[in-house]
Design an enzyme around this catalytic site. Structure first.
Site, PDB file in Angstrom:
ATOM      1  N   PRO A   9     -24.761  34.817  23.253  1.00  0.00           N
ATOM      2  CA  PRO A   9     -25.475  34.346  24.443  1.00  0.00           C
ATOM      3  C   PRO A   9     -25.945  35.456  25.380  1.00  0.00           C
ATOM      4  O   PRO A   9     -25.230  36.434  25.600  1.00  0.00           O
ATOM      5  CB  PRO A   9     -24.450  33.452  25.153  1.00  0.00           C
ATOM      6  CG  PRO A   9     -23.135  33.856  24.608  1.00  0.00           C
ATOM      7  CD  PRO A   9     -23.388  34.291  23.191  1.00  0.00           C
ATOM      8  N   ASN A  10     -27.146  35.256  25.856  1.00  0.00           N
ATOM      9  CA  ASN A  10     -27.798  36.121  26.853  1.00  0.00           C
ATOM     10  C   ASN A  10     -28.276  37.459  26.299  1.00  0.00           C
ATOM     11  O   ASN A  10     -28.916  38.226  27.021  1.00  0.00           O
ATOM     12  CB  ASN A  10     -26.879  36.354  28.078  1.00  0.00           C
ATOM     13  CG  ASN A  10     -26.525  35.039  28.746  1.00  0.00           C
ATOM     14  OD1 ASN A  10     -27.416  34.265  29.093  1.00  0.00           O
ATOM     15  ND2 ASN A  10     -25.251  34.749  28.894  1.00  0.00           N
ATOM     16  N   ARG A  17     -31.981  42.078  31.604  1.00  0.00           N
ATOM     17  CA  ARG A  17     -30.700  41.615  32.136  1.00  0.00           C
ATOM     18  C   ARG A  17     -29.813  42.793  32.566  1.00  0.00           C
ATOM     19  O   ARG A  17     -29.560  43.685  31.760  1.00  0.00           O
ATOM     20  CB  ARG A  17     -29.997  40.844  31.013  1.00  0.00           C
ATOM     21  CG  ARG A  17     -28.575  40.506  31.270  1.00  0.00           C
ATOM     22  CD  ARG A  17     -27.866  40.112  29.984  1.00  0.00           C
ATOM     23  NE  ARG A  17     -26.534  39.645  30.283  1.00  0.00           N
ATOM     24  CZ  ARG A  17     -25.562  39.559  29.416  1.00  0.00           C
ATOM     25  NH1 ARG A  17     -25.770  39.877  28.151  1.00  0.00           N
ATOM     26  NH2 ARG A  17     -24.381  39.126  29.772  1.00  0.00           N
ATOM     27  N   TYR A  22     -26.636  47.110  30.666  1.00  0.00           N
ATOM     28  CA  TYR A  22     -27.080  46.930  29.277  1.00  0.00           C
ATOM     29  C   TYR A  22     -28.321  47.754  28.902  1.00  0.00           C
ATOM     30  O   TYR A  22     -28.734  47.734  27.750  1.00  0.00           O
ATOM     31  CB  TYR A  22     -27.345  45.442  29.014  1.00  0.00           C
ATOM     32  CG  TYR A  22     -26.100  44.593  29.199  1.00  0.00           C
ATOM     33  CD1 TYR A  22     -25.001  44.755  28.357  1.00  0.00           C
ATOM     34  CD2 TYR A  22     -26.011  43.652  30.229  1.00  0.00           C
ATOM     35  CE1 TYR A  22     -23.848  44.004  28.536  1.00  0.00           C
ATOM     36  CE2 TYR A  22     -24.864  42.883  30.408  1.00  0.00           C
ATOM     37  CZ  TYR A  22     -23.786  43.069  29.561  1.00  0.00           C
ATOM     38  OH  TYR A  22     -22.647  42.326  29.738  1.00  0.00           O
ATOM     39  N   ASN A  71     -22.104  40.737  17.754  1.00  0.00           N
ATOM     40  CA  ASN A  71     -21.859  40.841  19.198  1.00  0.00           C
ATOM     41  C   ASN A  71     -21.891  39.412  19.720  1.00  0.00           C
ATOM     42  O   ASN A  71     -22.963  38.853  19.975  1.00  0.00           O
ATOM     43  CB  ASN A  71     -22.921  41.700  19.887  1.00  0.00           C
ATOM     44  CG  ASN A  71     -22.592  41.901  21.370  1.00  0.00           C
ATOM     45  OD1 ASN A  71     -21.684  41.253  21.917  1.00  0.00           O
ATOM     46  ND2 ASN A  71     -23.326  42.787  22.028  1.00  0.00           N
ATOM     47  N   ALA A  74     -20.336  36.909  25.569  1.00  0.00           N
ATOM     48  CA  ALA A  74     -19.271  36.272  26.358  1.00  0.00           C
ATOM     49  C   ALA A  74     -18.331  35.427  25.492  1.00  0.00           C
ATOM     50  O   ALA A  74     -17.142  35.284  25.811  1.00  0.00           O
ATOM     51  CB  ALA A  74     -19.888  35.416  27.459  1.00  0.00           C
ATOM     52  N   GLU A  95     -17.355  44.124  14.841  1.00  0.00           N
ATOM     53  CA  GLU A  95     -17.616  43.619  16.188  1.00  0.00           C
ATOM     54  C   GLU A  95     -18.217  44.745  17.023  1.00  0.00           C
ATOM     55  O   GLU A  95     -17.708  45.868  17.001  1.00  0.00           O
ATOM     56  CB  GLU A  95     -16.294  43.143  16.814  1.00  0.00           C
ATOM     57  CG  GLU A  95     -16.451  42.707  18.269  1.00  0.00           C
ATOM     58  CD  GLU A  95     -15.125  42.268  18.896  1.00  0.00           C
ATOM     59  OE1 GLU A  95     -14.159  41.983  18.149  1.00  0.00           O
ATOM     60  OE2 GLU A  95     -15.063  42.216  20.130  1.00  0.00           O
ATOM     61  N   HIS A  97     -20.006  45.904  20.957  1.00  0.00           N
ATOM     62  CA  HIS A  97     -20.380  45.613  22.338  1.00  0.00           C
ATOM     63  C   HIS A  97     -21.178  46.787  22.885  1.00  0.00           C
ATOM     64  O   HIS A  97     -20.867  47.948  22.588  1.00  0.00           O
ATOM     65  CB  HIS A  97     -19.150  45.361  23.210  1.00  0.00           C
ATOM     66  CG  HIS A  97     -18.409  44.143  22.765  1.00  0.00           C
ATOM     67  ND1 HIS A  97     -18.870  42.872  23.010  1.00  0.00           N
ATOM     68  CD2 HIS A  97     -17.290  44.013  22.020  1.00  0.00           C
ATOM     69  CE1 HIS A  97     -18.038  42.006  22.461  1.00  0.00           C
ATOM     70  NE2 HIS A  97     -17.082  42.669  21.841  1.00  0.00           N
ATOM     71  N   ARG A 104     -14.417  47.087  32.251  1.00  0.00           N
ATOM     72  CA  ARG A 104     -14.977  46.023  33.085  1.00  0.00           C
ATOM     73  C   ARG A 104     -13.873  45.021  33.471  1.00  0.00           C
ATOM     74  O   ARG A 104     -12.699  45.352  33.404  1.00  0.00           O
ATOM     75  CB  ARG A 104     -16.146  45.374  32.337  1.00  0.00           C
ATOM     76  CG  ARG A 104     -17.248  46.382  31.998  1.00  0.00           C
ATOM     77  CD  ARG A 104     -18.398  45.745  31.268  1.00  0.00           C
ATOM     78  NE  ARG A 104     -19.075  44.766  32.106  1.00  0.00           N
ATOM     79  CZ  ARG A 104     -19.991  43.892  31.656  1.00  0.00           C
ATOM     80  NH1 ARG A 104     -20.335  43.922  30.377  1.00  0.00           N
ATOM     81  NH2 ARG A 104     -20.553  43.038  32.468  1.00  0.00           N
TER      82      ARG A 104
HETATM   83  C1  DQA Z   1     -21.176  42.288  25.796  1.00  0.00           C
HETATM   84  C2  DQA Z   1     -19.941  42.307  26.698  1.00  0.00           C
HETATM   85  C3  DQA Z   1     -19.537  40.897  27.081  1.00  0.00           C
HETATM   86  O1  DQA Z   1     -18.398  40.932  27.928  1.00  0.00           O
HETATM   87  C4  DQA Z   1     -20.658  40.228  27.842  1.00  0.00           C
HETATM   88  O2  DQA Z   1     -20.322  38.888  28.141  1.00  0.00           O
HETATM   89  C5  DQA Z   1     -21.968  40.306  27.134  1.00  0.00           C
HETATM   90  C6  DQA Z   1     -22.323  41.532  26.426  1.00  0.00           C
HETATM   91  C7  DQA Z   1     -21.660  43.711  25.478  1.00  0.00           C
HETATM   92  O3  DQA Z   1     -22.365  43.861  24.482  1.00  0.00           O
HETATM   93  O4  DQA Z   1     -21.385  44.645  26.236  1.00  0.00           O
HETATM   94  O5  DQA Z   1     -22.784  39.403  27.223  1.00  0.00           O
HETATM   95  O6  DQA Z   1     -20.817  41.678  24.561  1.00  0.00           O
END
Ligand code: DQA
Length: 140
Positions: A9-10, A17, A22, A71, A74, A95, A97, A104
């Site tokens: 998501p997102n 964003r 990011y 990835n 959230a 995995e 990020h 964080r």
């Molecule tokens: C994320 C880290 C997550 O905590 C966050 O909710 C994201 C992006 C990252 O790639 O840094 O949406 O997965």
């Protein structure tokens, strides 16, 4: 070798964003660059904001790809279902990020995926994905 990047998501909003966290690059541009740089691989991309769709895609990818770069954004921190999907399959999952989730908020320190992943790459910006791609190349 066939690899798929699955983004949660997102992550469709990358480039606009929270650029301070990011970055300003669009994922689509980055992905095209990866396809060009690693043209010996068959690289696919899937993004969804919906938890069940991500689980469906992980299950589907398990029979059609050699590796998954995930990835879950959230959902990493909340989804037992995505963790179970990764646990259920044999296909290796790395995995990733973009941000250093350990630097964080505390709720981002937990991952439901990491215990079942082959490895975890965190905090290198979009380069985290490239390092994940390379991890599959080192092995082959
Ligand atoms: C994320 C880290 C997550 O905590 C966050 O909710 C994201 C992006 C990252 O790639 O840094 O949406 O997965």
């Amino acid at each position: 070798m066939k690899l798929i990047i699955i983004n949660g998501p997102n992550l469709n909003l990358l480039g606009t964003r929270e650029k301070d966290i990011y970055g300003a690059a669009s994922f689509d541009d980055f992905f095209v660059k990866m396809q060009f740089m690693y043209r010996e691989l068959e690289l696919h991309l899937y993004q969804s904001n919906i938890e069940g769709n991500l689980i469906d895609k992980i299950q589907e990818a398990a029979t059609s790809f050699d590796g998954i770069i995930l990835n879950a954004a959230a959902y990493t921190h909340t989804s037992v279902g995505i963790g179970d999907a990764v646990r259920a399959i044999e296909t290796p999952v790395v995995e990733v990020h973009i941000s250093n989730t350990f630097a964080r908020e505390e709720f981002r320190h937990n991952s439901h995926i990491a215990p079942f992943a082959k490895g975890v790459i965190i905090g290198f910006g979009l380069q985290s994905y490239e390092l994940a791609i390379q991890s599959f190349l080192i092995e082959s």
